[in-house]
Design a protein around this motif. Structure first.
Motif, short mmCIF file in Angstrom:
data_model
loop_
_atom_site.label_atom_id
_atom_site.label_comp_id
_atom_site.label_asym_id
_atom_site.label_seq_id
_atom_site.Cartn_x
_atom_site.Cartn_y
_atom_site.Cartn_z
N ALA A 100 -17.49 -9.05 1.84
CA ALA A 100 -16.40 -9.12 0.92
C ALA A 100 -15.38 -10.03 0.91
O ALA A 100 -15.18 -10.64 2.11
CB ALA A 100 -15.68 -7.68 1.06
N TYR B 21 -7.75 -5.83 -3.81
CA TYR B 21 -8.23 -5.65 -2.35
C TYR B 21 -7.94 -4.25 -1.95
O TYR B 21 -8.46 -4.36 -0.69
CB TYR B 21 -7.81 -7.02 -1.63
N ASP B 22 -7.62 -3.57 -2.32
CA ASP B 22 -7.35 -2.23 -1.56
C ASP B 22 -8.74 -1.41 -1.98
O ASP B 22 -8.79 -0.53 -3.12
CB ASP B 22 -5.97 -1.40 -2.20
N LEU B 23 -9.69 -1.36 -1.20
CA LEU B 23 -10.85 -0.81 -1.57
C LEU B 23 -11.27 0.10 -0.43
O LEU B 23 -12.37 -0.15 0.35
CB LEU B 23 -11.99 -1.89 -1.92
N LEU C 237 -15.19 -11.00 -5.25
CA LEU C 237 -15.10 -10.16 -4.36
C LEU C 237 -16.06 -10.00 -3.28
O LEU C 237 -15.75 -9.98 -2.32
CB LEU C 237 -15.12 -8.81 -5.05
N TYR C 238 -17.40 -10.34 -3.72
CA TYR C 238 -18.63 -10.18 -3.00
C TYR C 238 -19.19 -11.49 -2.89
O TYR C 238 -19.70 -12.07 -4.04
CB TYR C 238 -19.24 -8.97 -3.30
N LYS D 185 0.82 -1.38 0.10
CA LYS D 185 0.05 0.04 -0.05
C LYS D 185 1.09 1.16 0.03
O LYS D 185 0.67 2.07 -0.67
CB LYS D 185 -1.03 0.14 1.13
N VAL E 263 -13.07 -6.83 -11.50
CA VAL E 263 -14.42 -7.41 -10.90
C VAL E 263 -13.95 -8.11 -9.84
O VAL E 263 -14.70 -8.35 -8.93
CB VAL E 263 -15.39 -7.92 -11.75
N ARG F 287 -10.98 -7.87 -8.10
CA ARG F 287 -10.04 -7.70 -7.29
C ARG F 287 -10.15 -6.04 -6.98
O ARG F 287 -9.46 -5.65 -6.01
CB ARG F 287 -8.65 -8.12 -7.59
N ARG F 288 -10.45 -5.51 -7.86
CA ARG F 288 -10.81 -3.75 -7.63
C ARG F 288 -11.84 -3.12 -7.77
O ARG F 288 -11.83 -1.90 -8.44
CB ARG F 288 -9.47 -3.40 -8.80
N MET F 289 -13.10 -3.74 -7.59
CA MET F 289 -14.35 -3.00 -7.98
C MET F 289 -14.90 -2.80 -6.63
O MET F 289 -14.91 -3.92 -5.92
CB MET F 289 -14.98 -3.77 -8.97
N TYR F 290 -15.75 -1.72 -6.35
CA TYR F 290 -16.36 -1.79 -4.91
C TYR F 290 -17.92 -2.25 -5.38
O TYR F 290 -18.19 -2.63 -6.49
CB TYR F 290 -16.67 -0.15 -4.96
N ILE F 291 -18.50 -2.61 -4.27
CA ILE F 291 -19.57 -3.46 -4.67
C ILE F 291 -20.81 -2.37 -5.15
O ILE F 291 -21.75 -2.99 -5.79
CB ILE F 291 -20.26 -3.82 -3.03
#
Lengths: 639, 639
Positions: free
Chosen positions: B525, B311-313, A598-599, A379, B288, B290-294
Motif C-alpha cells: 500500500a 489513507y485511513d484504511l 494506493l496499491y 483522525k 480509488v 485514497r479511500r479504497m481497500y485492496i
C-alpha cells in the motif's frame, strides 16, 4: 505521628500548581463562577454539562435555596474530591483562608445531610422515594465513599470534628440500611468506591463496623445473595458477573475494577484474609501482565470505558482514563501493604509518572480524560471511532471526575513514598523529602535527596533515636539493570530481593547512596500485542517517552529506527518546564505523493531518508498545540 | 437486440445459486414464511428486525388486508431488488412458475400504488400526510429508484407492460411534485438511488422528462436552492455539504456516495456533460487513489457506514459494506461508458471478485454486510469497537439491503462483460459467454472462452455479418505485467493503450487469443496507509487472497514472509468449491507464553519458527467456521 514532607523539584511544581491553580480554579467551577467552555468527552446529547452546579446542588439540598438538581447523579463527588485535595494541601502548608472556605463547605455538606444520616443531593432534591433503589446507576454509595475519604483527610489535616461526625453519621446510616441480615437492603453500588472510603474511616476510627461493612459490600458483589434492580449494561461492566473471590480477569469499566481491587487489597491488608489477597493477586496479574499499556494506562475501549481481552491494546482507540491510572496507583499501594514486591512500586511509578501526570497540562488548568499512545489530529476529527481521543487537553470536562482525582493523588504523593511495616520501612518512590517514623522504641528520621526522575542518584540519610535494628528496604525498579549501593561511603552488595535492597541495622547518622541505571531503554511488547509488533517504545528512568509532530514532522508512523542505534539523552531546561529529551538517528519513509496509486507491486516504504528522531517524556506531550504523537516506533531490521 | 449469454463455470455456479437458493429463500423471507434467526448487525434496540413483512406491507397498502406497516421505512426496496434479480434470472432462462409469481408481485405493487401515482407502503399506511416531508430519512424516492430499476429489468425480460406503466406513473408523479419551478417541492432524497432509476427508465422509454428529473435531483443536491427539512446527521453523510459539481472527496455514507456517482456518470454519459463527468472523475480518484481497500471495499468506519479521511484504511474496524462495492461496480461501469480507461474495469473486477462475492457464502444462503480485511473472533466478541465485524456470514440481516443487491448484480453480470460504443466493442470482464451486437451494418457475434479467474488464457472468436471495420478493445488488467496477443495464430503487438489492446478490422471468423499474466503478485500500500505499512497482500489474477486460521493456526499477526520468497499456486478441486491456493515459506513468531511480562527489553518477536503460509481467495473466506482471517501479512526484511 509519622510525617513526610516533600521538597522535590519535580513534584513540588505540581503541588504548587494544585495549590495555586487547580484548587482555586476547581472552586470557581464548582461554584459556576467562571464561564468556561466545557468540552464534551462524547457526542452524546444526553450528557448534562453546561455548568457544574455542585455547590448549588448542596445549597438546595441543605434548604438554603430552592431549585433543582443539575448535572450527573454523581456530581457530589466532585466537591468531595476537591475537599480531599484541599486537605492534603493544608496538611502540607496551612492557609487560613482556604481552610475557612473548606470549613464552610463542611458546614454545607453537613446541612445537606438528612436527619437519619442519608447524604446525596440528587436523591434528596429530586427523588427522595427512590433512595438506594437504583444501585446499579445511582452512585449514592460511590459518593459516600468519596466523602469518607475526604472527611478522613480533612479531619487528619485540620482536626475539623464536624466533617468526621458527618461522615460517621452517614456510614452508620449505610450500615443500618445495608447488610446480609433479614430486612436489610442486600445490594451494593454499581460503581465501587464506598468500600475504599469505609476502609479509610475504619483505619481512622478503628470502628469494626466500617471494616465489616466494607467486607460486606466486597463479598456480596456478584453473588446470588445480592438483590439488585434492573441494569442497562452487562454484569462484567460492574464487576458483578462473579463473586469477587472467583474473578480471574480484569473486566468491565476500568476505574471501577481498580477501585474494587483497591478496597479488596485494603481489606486483605487489614485482616490478613488470604483468599481476598489471592483474588487481588490474580486481578493484578490480569492487569499488568495482559491488559495494561506501557504508560500505565488501562481500559482498551471507549465503549464502557472498559477492559476488552488479553493483549488487546490498541494505541489509538483505547480509553486509558486518567482516573483509572489514579486507581491503579491506589491498588498498587494497597498491595505493597500486604506484600513486599517491587512490581507494585514499579507499576505505581509507571501509572503516576506517565498517565496520571499526562492527565494535566503543564499549566495545571487543562486535563485529559483519555490518554492515547498515538494520535493523528485528522483522525480524531474525521474518524468517529477516535472522536473521544482529544489531541490537546480541554479546559474542563462535562464529567469532571479526572481533574480532582488527579489533584487529590498528586497533592498526597508523599503518602506513597514510604511503606512502614512494624520495624521495617520501605522506600517506594524517589521523591526528595524528609520523613519521621515511629519505629519500635524510637523515631527514625529519613531524608531523601535526588534529582529523580532526571537523575538516578539517591542519597538517603537515616538517623534513629531508638536501639532496635531496623530494616530499610529500597525499591530497585525492574528497569534498572545495575545499581551501585554505598553505605557511609562503602560499596555494598546490592542484589535486590523481590525488587528491594535491604539494609538491616541500628541506624545512626548513616548515609546511603544508590545509583539507579538511567540509561535510556528500548522496550518490546509481548508479541501477542498485535499493535506493538515490530515496534519499540523508549523510556528513561520511570518516564516513558513519545515522539511529537512538532519535533519530528507529520506522519510519525513513517519513522523507524534501527535496532543498534544508540539513544542520546540531554536535559533541556527551557523545554516544557525542563525535560530530558532523547534522540536517535533514524529513518523516515517518504510519503510518496508522486505515485498516486494506493496499491503497487513495488514497496514504496523502502524509499526512506535519514532523520533524527526526538522523543519527549510522555507526561509532557500536547503542551505545544495540536499535533501528532506516538509512543511505539517501528524498528528497522537491517543493520 | 444485443444479447449476452453466460456459460462460465465460475459465475454460472453463482447464478445457479441465485436461481435455486437465493431467490426462493428471499421470497420466503419477504413473505415471513420461514422462521429464521435474523442477525442484528448492530446492538441497537431501535432496529425492527423480527421479520421482513415486506409482502404484508404491500398487501396492507393495497387494501387487501388491514394492519400496520412493519420494518424499515425502506423495506419496500427489498421486494424491488428481489424482482430485479428475478428479471435477470428469467431473461437468462424462462421459468413460468417464477414468472407467474413475479407477475403477481407486479399486480400487488400496482395495487399498492395510489391513484395519483404515489407509491410507498410506509407512508400510504402510516403517515399519508407526511409524504415527501421528511426527505433526509424517508427513503421514498430511494424506493422509487429501486422500483424503476426493477421495472425496467422486468419489462425487458418479460414484456410485462403493467410493471412499466406503474413505474412511469410513479415517475410522472414524482416529476409533477418535484422541481425548481415555483410551487414545486425543491427537495431531494437523503439516500441517492432515484437518479439511477430515472436514468434507467429514460434509456428504456427515451422520455426526456426522466433524464431532466434525474439531472434536477443531482444538481439541486447540496445547493442553497434546495428546501429540505431537519436532519440528524452531518451534511457530508448525505453528500449534501456542497453542490455535487464542487465535491472533491468521497464523503459520508459510502453506499450513498457511489449511488450518487453512478447516476452522475450515467447522466454524463447520456448528455456528454463535461462538468458532470469532471466531478465524477474527481470523486473516482478520491475513492480509488485514497479511500479504497485492496479488496474493492469502501467505507472506513461503521459510524455512519462512511468514508473517513485519505489513507485511513483500518483493516479490522472498517465497514466495507457489500452494497457499497456493488455500487462501486455500477459507478465503474458508467464511467466506462464515457471513457475508455481500463482502470474502471480493473476496479470493477476488484470489487466484484472480492468484496461482492465475499458477501455471500458458498451455500448462497448466508451473507456479510461488513467485509473485514482482518478478524479475530475474540475481538469481535469482546471489543465493542469490532462488534459489527462478524466472523461468519449470518443467515439474514435485520436491514436486508445487501443480499438482494448482490443477487441483482451477480444475476446480471453479463451486462458488465462488454461495453458497446458505436462501431467499437470493449471486452471488459473475462467471463465465458456468447454475445451478439448490432454494430453498423451487421451483427457481430463474439464468443469468449476462458477458465478465468483461475487461468489467464482467453480465446475470443469474432464474426461479423457486416462490412464495416469494427474496433475490438480487450481490457488488459493493470496487474498483468505482460500479455501475449495472437490473432488467428499470429503473434501481434499487444501494447495496451489506457488499459486496452485494440484490434481494428472487418472481422470474419477470427480467433483472438490473449494470455494474461497469472503470476501471483505481492502488493504494497501507499506508505501513508499506516495499517498496511510493513505488510503485503497477495493476489493472483483478479483475486485478492487472505490467510485463515484453519490453514495457518491462531495469531495470524505473528506470521511473516521474507521479501524474496516465491508464492506457489495450486488449484484445489475439493476445497471451497474449487479454488486456487497460494503458499509460501514464512515465519511464525512464537506466542511467548513463558515470559509473562507484557513489556521486556528483549524483543521476543525475534524468536520465530519456519512455517508454510497458505492463502485462499478472499471471496471464499469464512466458509469453514468461525476463525481468524487476514489479508495483509507482515514482510520480513532479512534475507
Amino acid at each position: 505521628m509519622n510525617k513526610v514532607e516533600i521538597r522535590d523539584r519535580f513534584f513540588s511544581r505540581y503541588k504548587e500548581l494544585i495549590r495555586t491553580e487547580m484548587i482555586p480554579y476547581q472552586w470557581k467551577v464548582l461554584n459556576d463562577e467562571i464561564n468556561i467552555t466545557i468540552e464534551r468527552e462524547r457526542n452524546d446529547d444526553s450528557i448534562p454539562n453546561e455548568k457544574s452546579h455542585v455547590i448549588e446542588n448542596f445549597r438546595i439540598a441543605a434548604g438554603r435555596k430552592k431549585g433543582h438538581h443539575y448535572g450527573w447523579v454523581f456530581q457530589d463527588s466532585d466537591l468531595y474530591k476537591w475537599l480531599e485535595a484541599v486537605a492534603y494541601t493544608l496538611r502540607e502548608q496551612m492557609d487560613e483562608e482556604l481552610k475557612s472556605l473548606a470549613d464552610h463547605v463542611v458546614d454545607l455538606i453537613s446541612e445537606a445531610q438528612e436527619d437519619d444520616g442519608y447524604l446525596n443531593t440528587y436523591f434528596t432534591i429530586e427523588e427522595p422515594d427512590e433512595k438506594y433503589n437504583r444501585l446499579w446507576q445511582s452512585h449514592e454509595l460511590y459518593c459516600a465513599g468519596h466523602f469518607f475519604e475526604a472527611a478522613a483527610a480533612y479531619y487528619e489535616a485540620t482536626g475539623n470534628q464536624k466533617v468526621l461526625d458527618t461522615a460517621c453519621k452517614l456510614a452508620d446510616h449505610i450500615d443500618f440500611v445495608f447488610g446480609q441480615e433479614e430486612g436489610k437492603n442486600r445490594g451494593y453500588d454499581g460503581h465501587e468506591e464506598v468500600e475504599i472510603g469505609l476502609m479509610r474511616l475504619y483505619r481512622l476510627t478503628q470502628n469494626d463496623r466500617y471494616l465489616n461493612l466494607a467486607r460486606y459490600f466486597l463479598l456480596i458483589r456478584g453473588t446470588d445473595q445480592a438483590v439488585m434492580g434492573s441494569k442497562h449494561l452487562p454484569l462484567t461492566y460492574y464487576q458483578a458477573h462473579l463473586p469477587v473471590l472467583l474473578q480471574e480477569n480484569a473486566e468491565g469499566h476500568a476505574v471501577r475494577l481498580v477501585y474494587l481491587c483497591t478496597a479488596m487489597a485494603d481489606a486483605a491488608a487489614e485482616t490478613g484474609d488470604e483468599k481476598l489477597l489471592d483474588a487481588c493477586r490474580r486481578l493484578w496479574k490480569s492487569i499488568v501482565n495482559r491488559r495494561m499499556y506501557i504508560t500505565g494506562g488501562i481500559g482498551s475501549t471507549v465503549s464502557g470505558e472498559a477492559f476488552t481481552l488479553d493483549y488487546d491494546l490498541p494505541n489509538d482507540t483505547m480509553y486509558c482514563e486518567t482516573c483509572a491510572s489514579v486507581g491503579l496507583v491506589f491498588f498498587a499501594y494497597r498491595m505493597l501493604l500486604s506484600e513486599e514486591n517491587g512490581e507494585y512500586g514499579d507499576v505505581m511509578e509507571r501509572a503516576l509518572y506517565n498517565t496520571v501526570l499526562g492527565g494535566v497540562a503543564l499549566d495545571g488548568k487543562h486535563f485529559f480524560y483519555v490518554n492515547p499512545l498515538e494520535v493523528v489530529p485528522g483522525k480524531s476529527r474525521k474518524d468517529p471511532g477516535k472522536s473521544h481521543v482529544k489531541c490537546v487537553r480541554p479546559q474542563w470536562l462535562g464529567c469532571a471526575c479526572c481533574p480532582p482525582n488527579l489533584a487529590r493523588l498528586v497533592a498526597s504523593v508523599e503518602q506513597y513514598v514510604f511503606v512502614q511495616k512494624k520495624n521495617r520501612l520501605l522506600v517506594n518512590l524517589f521523591v526528595e523529602c524528609k520523613g519521621s517514623f515511629e519505629i519500635e522504641d524510637g523515631i527514625l528520621d529519613i531524608e531523601l535527596k535526588t534529582g529523580y526522575p532526571w537523575t538516578g542518584s539517591l542519597e538517603i540519610k537515616v538517623n534513629y533515636s531508638g536501639t532496635a535494628c531496623v530494616c530499610l528496604g529500597i525499591r530497585v525498579p525492574s528497569w534498572s539493570d545495575t545499581t551501585g549501593l554505598e553505605i557511609n561511603g562503602k560499596s555494598t552488595d546490592s542484589d535486590a530481593e523481590h525488587g528491594f535492597v535491604y539494609i538491616n541495622q541500628v541506624f545512626k547518622e548513616d548515609t546511603i547512596r544508590l545509583e539507579l541505571d538511567m540509561e535510556p531503554k528500548r522496550w518490546y511488547a509481548n508479541p501477542l500485542v498485535e499493535n506493538d509488533l515490530g515496534k519499540f517504545a523508549v523510556s528513561r528512568g520511570p518516564l516513558v517517552y513519545c515522539a511529537e509532530e512538532v519535533d519530528n514532522g507529520k506522519n510519525l508512523h513513517l519513522m523507524s529506527v534501527e535496532k543498534q542505534e544508540p539513544l542520546e539523552y540531554e536535559f533541556k531546561e527551557a523545554l516544557l518546564g525542563g525535560v530530558g529529551v532523547l534522540t536517535a538517528s533514524g529513518w523516515k519513509t517518504e510519503a510518496d505523493r508522486e505515485d498516486l496509486r494506493l496499491y503497487r507491486q513495488g514497496n514504496a516504504a523502502e524509499k526512506k531518508v535519514r532523520t533524527k528522531i526526538r522523543w519527549i517524556p510522555y507526561y509532557s506531550w500536547a503542551n505545544r498545540g495540536e499535533n501528532e504523537m506516538r509512543v511505539w516506533i517501528r524498528e528497522e531490521n537491517q543493520r
